[in-house]
Design a protein around this motif. Structure first.
Motif, PDB file in Angstrom:
ATOM      1  N   TYR A 155     -34.035 -11.172  53.964  1.00 57.03           N
ATOM      2  CA  TYR A 155     -34.276 -12.751  54.416  1.00 57.03           C
ATOM      3  C   TYR A 155     -33.519 -13.531  53.560  1.00 57.03           C
ATOM      4  CZ  TYR A 155     -36.190 -17.007  55.291  1.00 57.03           C
ATOM      5  OH  TYR A 155     -36.408 -18.278  55.770  1.00 57.03           O
ATOM      6  N   ARG A 156     -33.453 -13.675  52.339  1.00 55.26           N
ATOM      7  CA  ARG A 156     -32.730 -14.502  51.440  1.00 55.26           C
ATOM      8  C   ARG A 156     -31.345 -14.181  51.573  1.00 55.26           C
ATOM      9  NH1 ARG A 156     -34.544 -14.224  45.483  1.00 55.26           N
ATOM     10  NH2 ARG A 156     -36.296 -15.309  46.206  1.00 55.26           N
ATOM     11  N   LEU A 157     -30.728 -12.975  51.528  1.00 56.53           N
ATOM     12  CA  LEU A 157     -29.514 -12.606  51.739  1.00 56.53           C
ATOM     13  C   LEU A 157     -28.801 -13.189  53.103  1.00 56.53           C
ATOM     14  CD1 LEU A 157     -26.947 -11.167  50.456  1.00 56.53           C
ATOM     15  CD2 LEU A 157     -27.734  -9.130  51.944  1.00 56.53           C
ATOM     16  N   ILE A 158     -29.490 -12.870  54.227  1.00 52.75           N
ATOM     17  CA  ILE A 158     -29.071 -13.379  55.303  1.00 52.75           C
ATOM     18  C   ILE A 158     -29.296 -14.856  55.614  1.00 52.75           C
ATOM     19  CG2 ILE A 158     -29.692 -13.343  58.048  1.00 52.75           C
ATOM     20  CD1 ILE A 158     -30.429 -10.509  57.596  1.00 52.75           C
ATOM     21  N   PHE A 159     -30.339 -15.642  55.141  1.00 52.13           N
ATOM     22  CA  PHE A 159     -30.248 -16.966  55.033  1.00 52.13           C
ATOM     23  C   PHE A 159     -29.276 -17.627  54.164  1.00 52.13           C
ATOM     24  CE2 PHE A 159     -32.167 -20.923  53.075  1.00 52.13           C
ATOM     25  CZ  PHE A 159     -32.394 -21.659  54.048  1.00 52.13           C
TER      26      PHE A 159
END
Length: 84
Positions: A16-20
C-alpha cells in the motif's frame, strides 16, 4: 451512454505505502515540472518534449523522497498523535 467495466487490481496490503507514494510522486512531479517549466520558459515549441524529460528526472527524485518522508511521518509523527 456506455458503461465501462471497473478495473480492479488485487495486491497485498504491505504494498500500500509503495503504491500510494509512487502515485503521489508521479502526479506531484508532473504538476511541479509543468508549473516550473511554464514559469521559466513559457509555452514554447518543444514544450512537451522538455516536459517529459524534466518530469522523468523529477520522478526519479520524487519517489524515493516521498517514500522516505511518508514512512517518517506515519511511523514517527502520526503515531504520537491521538486521533478520536
Amino acid at each position: 451512454m456506455t458503461n465501462f467495466p471497473i478495473i480492479r487490481i488485487r495486491t497485498r496490503r504491505k504494498y500500500y505505502r509503495l503504491i500510494f507514494t509512487g502515485l503521489m510522486a508521479l502526479l506531484m512531479s508532473l504538476i511541479i515540472s509543468t508549473a516550473l517549466l511554464l514559469v521559466k520558459v513559457g509555452l514554447v515549441d518543444g514544450f512537451f518534449g522538455e516536459l517529459l524529460h524534466s518530469w522523468g528526472l523529477a520522478f526519479v527524485f520524487a519517489w524515493p523522497s516521498a517514500y522516505i518522508c511518508a514512512y517518517f511521518i506515519q511511523e514517527h509523527v502520526l503515531s504520537r498523535i491521538e486521533f478520536y
